[in-house]
Write an enzyme that holds these catalytic residues in place. Structure first.
Site, short mmCIF file in Angstrom:
data_model
loop_
_atom_site.label_atom_id
_atom_site.label_comp_id
_atom_site.label_asym_id
_atom_site.label_seq_id
_atom_site.Cartn_x
_atom_site.Cartn_y
_atom_site.Cartn_z
N SER A 195 21.93 22.60 41.54
CA SER A 195 20.75 23.14 41.49
C SER A 195 19.82 21.95 40.96
CB SER A 195 20.69 24.42 40.74
OG SER A 195 21.33 24.08 39.45
N HIS A 209 12.27 23.35 44.40
CA HIS A 209 13.42 23.87 43.83
C HIS A 209 14.66 23.76 44.89
CE1 HIS A 209 16.14 27.71 44.14
NE2 HIS A 209 16.50 27.16 42.98
N ASN A 211 19.04 24.85 45.58
CA ASN A 211 20.60 25.19 45.14
C ASN A 211 21.50 25.38 46.21
OD1 ASN A 211 22.09 27.46 44.61
ND2 ASN A 211 21.72 27.21 42.47
N TYR A 212 22.55 24.72 46.02
CA TYR A 212 23.53 25.10 47.20
C TYR A 212 24.79 25.36 46.27
CZ TYR A 212 20.05 24.04 50.58
OH TYR A 212 19.07 23.85 51.17
N ARG A 213 25.57 26.34 46.60
CA ARG A 213 26.73 26.96 45.91
C ARG A 213 27.99 27.52 46.97
NH1 ARG A 213 22.17 29.81 45.68
NH2 ARG A 213 22.26 31.90 46.01
N GLY A 362 30.67 31.93 28.09
CA GLY A 362 30.69 30.04 28.06
C GLY A 362 29.71 29.31 28.73
N SER A 363 28.75 29.80 29.45
CA SER A 363 27.97 29.14 30.19
C SER A 363 26.90 28.25 29.12
CB SER A 363 26.91 30.18 30.74
OG SER A 363 27.34 30.77 31.97
N ARG A 364 26.57 27.21 29.66
CA ARG A 364 25.69 26.26 29.04
C ARG A 364 24.31 26.83 29.10
NH1 ARG A 364 23.87 20.95 28.99
NH2 ARG A 364 24.40 19.93 26.92
#
Length: 405
Positions: A195, A209, A211-213, A362-364
Site C-alpha cells: 500500500s 494512492h 493498494n493490492y492485497r 499487534g498491528s504497527r
C-alpha cells in the site's frame, strides 16, 4: 587459444576408455582376468570406482545448484528494498505457490515505486524500516519525508498471519462474508499486501494512492476462503483534464488485457467507495477499486492484480514530472491543505484497510497511519468562489465523470 583447444582435445583422448573396456558391463573382469574370486574383487573395485565417480558428479551438481541458488537470492536481494518477510529461501522453496508469488509481486512493486519516486526527487532518501509482529509476520515500511518534490511518500509491505480478531471478523461479515469460526471462536488468517500514499509539495501535483492485497481465512471445517482486493486512485487539488485522461486510460489498458468489462465496473466501485458521506463528495477523481474478488480462478485474479500493479508507475510518474516545477501561490497551497483535510477524514472514518489494521492485534500503528499527510488544514464553513478553479474540482468530486469515452 588454438594451443589451449589442442591441449583440451589431448586430455579428452587421455581419459577416453579403450574400446574393449568401454564395451564391458559395469563390474565385469577385464580381458585376461578369470571370472571367480579374483574377478569378483575386480568387479567390486569397478563398482566402487563407479560409485565414487557418481558421488563426485552428484556433489558437483549439488554445489553448482547451491551456487546458482545463492546467485538468484543475491539478485532478488538487490531488487528489493529489504529482505522479504517470509525469507528468500522459503519463497524459493514454495515459488510455485500463490502466496509466495504474491509476496514476490508486492516486494517488486514496492521497490519499483520507491525507485521511480526517488528518481524524481533525488535529493531525498527513503527510510527503510523492517518490523516484526509478535503474533505472526511483519512488514517493510519505506517512507520519504520533506523532499523537494514529495512532502511525504510511503510504500509499505505487510505479511501477517495468526487469529482474526472478533472485531475484524465482524467487519468482514458486515460486507457479506460467511465465516464459520471454531468452537473457541478462532479464525486463522493469512494476509499480505502493498500500500502507498504519496503527498507531493506542489498543489499542481496530485496525491496518489494504491493498494493490492491477498487474504486467506481457514474456517472451522478446514475450508479456506481466499480473495484479492486493491486499486489505484488519484486525488488532485486542481483539475487537469489531460492528467485525468492519462491516469484513467492507463488503468483501463491494464484492465482491458483481462476483460473489457472490468474497468467500468471497478471505476464505478472506486467512485462509490471513496465517497465522504458526511461531506457529500468523493475523496478524488477515482481510478479503480475492487475487493473480495474470488473468481473466475485464483490464478486469473492474480494475473489481473499483477497487471494493475505494473500500471502504477506509468499512470502516475509522468504527471509528477509534468507539474513538479509548476509555480503556485500561497492561496493555492492553502487550498491543497484544505483538500488534505478531506483526505484525512476519509482515511480515519471510512477506509477498510485502516479499520482492519487498527482492529488487528499487534498491528504497527505507524505504518497504518503512514497514509496521513504531514500537514493539513480545516477552516470553519469554507466555500470557494463560484466559477473558480477550486469550485471546478468540487463539481467533479460531487459528480464523477467518465474520463476515457
Amino acid at each position: 587459444m588454438a594451443a589451449a583447444a589442442q591441449l583440451l582435445r589431448g586430455a579428452a583422448r587421455a581419459v577416453r576408455a579403450p574400446p574393449a573396456l568401454a564395451r564391458r558391463s559395469l563390474g565385469s573382469a577385464p580381458p585376461g582376468v578369470p571370472a571367480g574370486r579374483g574377478g569378483q574383487r575386480w568387479a567390486l573395485a569397478g563398482a566402487l570406482g563407479g560409485l565414487g565417480l557418481g558421488l563426485g558428479l552428484w556433489r558437483w551438481r549439488v554445489a553448482m545448484a547451491a551456487g546458482e541458488e545463492e546467485d538468484e537470492e543475491e539478485r532478488l536481494r538487490r531488487r528489493f528494498m529489504a529482505p522479504p518477510v517470509s525469507g528468500l529461501r522459503e519463497l524459493r522453496r514454495r515459488r510455485r505457490e500463490l502466496r509466495s508469488r504474491m509476496e514476490l509481486l508486492i516486494m517488486e512493486t514496492q521497490a519499483e515505486v520507491c525507485r521511480a519516486l526517488a528518481a524524481v526527487d533525488p535529493g531525498a532518501a527513503f527510510a527503510v524500516d523492517t518490523w516484526e509482529r509478535k503474533e505472526g509476520g511483519g512488514g517493510i515500511s519505506c517512507v520519504l519525508q520533506d523532499g523537494e518534490v514529495f512532502e511525504k511518500a510511503g510504500v509499505n509491505v505487510s505479511v501477517v498471519f495468526g487469529q482474526l480478531s472478533e472485531e475484524a471478523a465482524r467487519q468482514m461479515r458486515s460486507r457479506g462474508k460467511s465465516l464459520k469460526a471454531s468452537a473457541d471462536g478462532k479464525l486463522p488468517f493469512y494476509a499480505m499486501g502493498v500500500s502507498s500514499v504519496i503527498h507531493p509539495k506542489n498543489p499542481h501535483v496530485p496525491t496518489m494512492h494504491f493498494n493490492y492485497r491477498y487474504f486467506e481465512i481457514e474456517e472451522a471445517d478446514g475450508t479456506k476462503q481466499w480473495w484479492f482486493g486493491g486499486g489505484t486512485d488519484l486525488t488532485p487539488t486542481y483539475l487537469n483534464e489531460e492528467d485525468a485522461v492519462h491516469f484513467h486510460k492507463t488503468l483501463k489498458e491494464a484492465c482491458d488485457k483481462h476483460d473489457p468489462k472490468l474497468y467500468p465496473k471497478y471505476k464505478k466501485w472506486c467512485d462509490d467507495y471513496f465517497f465522504i458521506k458526511h461531506r457529500g463528495e468523493r475523496r478524488g477523481i477515482g481510478g479503480i477499486f475492487f475487493d473480495d474478488v474470488d473468481s473466475p480462478s485464483k490464478e486469473e485474479v492474480f494475473q489481473f492484480v499483477q497487471s494493475c500493479a505494473k500500471a502504477i508507475v506509468p499512470c502516475y510518474i509522468p504527471i509528477v514530472k509534468k507539474h513538479c516545477h509548476d509555480s503556485f501561490t500561497p492561496e493555492e497551497k492553502q487550498w491543497q491543505q484544505l483538500r488534505r483535510g478531506r483526505y484525512v477524514e476519509f482515511n480515519l472514518v471510512y477506509d477498510r484497510g485502516t479499520k482492519f489494521g487498527l482492529l488487528t492485534p499487534g498491528s504497527r500503528i505507524e505504518s497504518i497511519l503512514m497514509s496521513l499527510p504531514l500537514t493539513a488544514r480545516w477552516e470553519y464553513m469554507h466555500t470557494p468562489p463560484e466559477s473558480s478553479r477550486e469550485a471546478e474540482i468540487l463539481e467533479v468530486l460531487r459528480n464523477p465523470k467518465d474520463w476515457v469515452h
